[in-house]
Structure formats: C-alpha cells, structure tokens
Design an enzyme around this catalytic site. Structure first.
Site, mmCIF file in Angstrom:
data_model
loop_
_atom_site.group_PDB
_atom_site.id
_atom_site.type_symbol
_atom_site.label_atom_id
_atom_site.label_comp_id
_atom_site.label_asym_id
_atom_site.label_seq_id
_atom_site.Cartn_x
_atom_site.Cartn_y
_atom_site.Cartn_z
ATOM 1 N N LYS A 122 27.532 -12.478 19.823
ATOM 2 C CA LYS A 122 28.470 -11.357 19.716
ATOM 3 C C LYS A 122 29.832 -11.731 19.155
ATOM 4 O O LYS A 122 30.601 -10.860 18.787
ATOM 5 C CB LYS A 122 28.684 -10.725 21.100
ATOM 6 C CG LYS A 122 27.466 -10.053 21.649
ATOM 7 C CD LYS A 122 27.863 -9.097 22.765
ATOM 8 C CE LYS A 122 26.683 -8.685 23.606
ATOM 9 N NZ LYS A 122 27.057 -8.405 24.984
ATOM 10 N N LYS A 203 15.374 -2.135 28.283
ATOM 11 C CA LYS A 203 15.839 -1.904 29.654
ATOM 12 C C LYS A 203 16.764 -0.691 29.717
ATOM 13 O O LYS A 203 17.547 -0.468 28.798
ATOM 14 C CB LYS A 203 16.603 -3.168 30.074
ATOM 15 C CG LYS A 203 16.856 -3.320 31.537
ATOM 16 C CD LYS A 203 17.562 -4.642 31.817
ATOM 17 C CE LYS A 203 19.059 -4.495 31.709
ATOM 18 N NZ LYS A 203 19.817 -5.585 32.333
ATOM 19 N N LYS A 206 23.412 0.199 31.485
ATOM 20 C CA LYS A 206 24.668 0.948 31.705
ATOM 21 C C LYS A 206 25.332 1.381 30.407
ATOM 22 O O LYS A 206 25.972 2.409 30.336
ATOM 23 C CB LYS A 206 25.691 0.045 32.416
ATOM 24 C CG LYS A 206 25.417 -0.226 33.862
ATOM 25 C CD LYS A 206 26.689 -0.698 34.561
ATOM 26 C CE LYS A 206 27.140 -2.081 34.189
ATOM 27 N NZ LYS A 206 26.503 -3.195 34.851
#
Ligand code: AMP
Length: 334
Positions: A122, A203, A206
C-alpha cells in the site's frame, strides 16, 4: 486484530487475552461472528483486555471527526455485545503503547519494515505515504509485548506482525537485557468467516471492499436495510431441487447465506428456494442484531457511563503495562 494469551501463574492457569480492533469503519456482522462473539466467550476463562486501536487508524488519510464518531460507536458496541466483564480501552488513552512503540522503532531495522506486506502493497514508492504506515508494526509489537503474553493466536494475515514482534523482543532481550516475554505463535480455533453478500469470494469487511458496502451488514443496520442487502445477495442460476446447499467452490453465495443462517441460529429445514433462503437469513440476522441494537440504544443514551467504563479500563491498562515500559526504558539507559 491481535489476540494474546498469557499464563499468569502456573497454578491458577489464568490466561490473559488481548484483542485490538481498528476503528476504520462501522462494525459488521462478520466482526460479530468472527471476532466479538469469540471475544465475549473468552471472558469466561480469561482476563480479557479489549482495545480500540485508534492510533493504528491514523496510518492512512483519515477524517478526525469521523474517527471520533467511529471510536465512540465502537466503544458503545463493545459494551452492547456483552464485553462488560473485560478491561475495555482506547489505545491512545494508554500512553505506554505509543511510548514502547517508539522504543521498538529503535530496535527494528529498515530491512525488516521494508518487508512488511502492508507497506509493500500500500505504501512503498508512494511519496504521500505516511511514515506511520511504515513504522506501525513496531507499535503493534508494543501492543502485544506490553502485556507479556506467552502465546499469541493469529490467523495468516497477522502472522508476519507477530513474527516481527518475536524478533524485536529477542533482539531487545539480547542487546539490553531480559525484559520481554517472547510469545509463541499459535493457531486460533477457526471461527466463522462471513463473506460479502455481493462478492461472496471476499470477506465481509468494515471498509466495504469491492461491493462498496452493498454486501456488508453492519451491526446497526435497521431490519429494512438488512432485508434489502440480503435480497440483493449474489446467488447463482441453479434452479434444481437441491439448489440450496453448501458448495463453497461452485456456490459461494448460497454457501455464505447458509453459513450466516447457521451462525445466526436459523435453520435451513424446509428451505428449497433462494427467495425462502434470503427470507430465513434476513429473519435470523435481524433476530441476532435486535438485542445488540436495543442495548446499544440504552448505552448511547448514557454516554457518561460508556466513558467511565473506558476510563477505568485505560487506568487498569496503564497500571498493568507501566512496569513493562519502565523496565524497557531502564534497560535502554533512559
Ligand atoms: P477487521 O475488521 O478486518 O479489522 O477485523 C477485526 C476482527 O474481526 C478480526 O478478528 C477479524 O478476523 C474479524 N473479522 C473481520 N471481518 C470478518 C468476517 N467477514 N468474518 C469473520 N471474521 C471477521
């Protein structure tokens, strides 16, 4: 995010458990079934420390007002799901975490941090990457080592962090004297893994993932919203008599719905169509969320109570971790 257990005395075999959750989004049904429920169950046999890792959520661009709201919401939800027998805290309110984090930055090497997957994927080579995305593994090592665990149960995604934690603890002990317990890495019991309703091969997370939140059930979603998200869940074009069955490879969407149904206490008996399956999943998920939302509403009406629980938790964390920090400081010559 992290779980540790510590044998405090050989005779009492009381274990200590630590888990931190990052306040990077609204908590989901996945968090409930995969993390919060096991955390609640662990309260029976362990001295549990559960924290909101607000410092870790500063490693990427963030909005301070949103962070404040998410921390308050998460704190209230941790109580609403029944973690009231634990020591609950917000990481930034326990200054020993950041203090030991800095000392461990002075033990970690750039070679080690360059190899960390999050940074490699990232941040590396991006000029605007926050320095903290590079150094946070040292903070995570501090989160763990402060509580002197003997074992750290971790899933694959966290293994690299705990391996670094062990390396830092060993290097510190060899260089400056024995301060840290070097934790063993153990495999946690496999918990429920809830997949995104709109993208059932990833998955339910959030931050919304590829479905941008359309396939994510949040703990505070109203029954209508839950119903709409489940109604739009991806299934498949199989219309045969046994289309409602578990087959993760060929029917990931239907399998996920059946698993959610099971962990939410519903039954697939007599369910033969996808419409009926979605109705059963909606009912079971709504019934699972209802008591949590009722408790959340009561707690949200009494924010002073929530604050006082977290203040007491932070105080206990400070008293448990200060001797460990002090030993590390003294060993380093501070
Ligand atoms: P995260 O929300 O990814 O920071 O994860 C916080 C905790 O919730 C970790 O223990 C995860 O394993 C757990 N968790 C997150 N999403 C899911 C999911 N979809 N299914 C099961 N467990 C999950």
């Amino acid at each position: 995010m992290t779980t540790t257990s510590l044998a405090r005395t050989p005779l009492a075999r009381t274990t200590r458990r630590l888990s931190l959750l990052k306040p990077t989004g609204h908590l989901t049904l996945g968090n409930l079934l995969g993390a919060l429920r096991p955390m609640a169950a662990a309260q029976q046999e362990a001295d549990c420390f559960y924290g909101i890792a607000d410092l870790h959520s500063l490693t990427v661009p963030h909005d301070p007002a949103r962070l404040r709201v998410l921390v308050r919401e998460q704190a209230t939800l941790l109580l609403a799901v029944g973690l009231d027998a634990s020591t609950l805290f917000v990481q930034s309110r326990v200054p020993t975490h950041a203090q030991l984090g800095y000392l461990l930055e002075c033990v970690a090497t750039t070679g080690e941090l360059n190899r960390m997957i999050q940074f490699k994927e990232k941040g590396r080579g991006v000029a605007s990457t926050r320095v903290s995305l590079y150094t946070y593994p040292a903070l995570m090592a501090a989160d763990i080592l402060l509580y002197r665990p003997t074992q750290v149960p971790v899933g694959d995604d966290q293994r690299q962090h705990v391996e670094l934690t062990r390396d830092l603890a060993m290097r510190f002990n060899t260089t400056y004297g024995h301060v840290f317990t070097v934790p063993e890495i153990t495999v946690p019991p496999s918990g429920a893994r809830v997949m995104d309703l709109a993208d059932p091969t990833s998955k339910m997370g959030k931050t919304g993932g590829r479905s941008d939140g359309a396939g994510v059930i949040h703990l505070l979603d109203s029954p209508d919203v839950v119903g709409r998200k489940v109604a739009r869940a991806v299934t498949d074009s199989d219309t045969g008599p046994s289309s409602v069955r578990v087959d993760r490879g060929r029917k990931p969407g239907v399998t996920n719905l059946l698993e959610i149904l099971a962990v939410c206490g519903g039954s697939p008996d007599g369910v033969t169509t996808y419409g009926a399956l979605k109705k059963a999943v909606t009912d079971a998920a709504v019934a699972t969320l209802e008591p949590i939302q009722a408790s959340y509403a009561d707690l949200a009406a009494d924010p002073a109570h929530v604050s006082s629980v977290f203040a007491a938790g932070a105080e206990r964390c400070v008293s448990v971790t200060t001797p460990v920090l002090a030993a590390a400081q003294a060993a380093m010559g501070l």
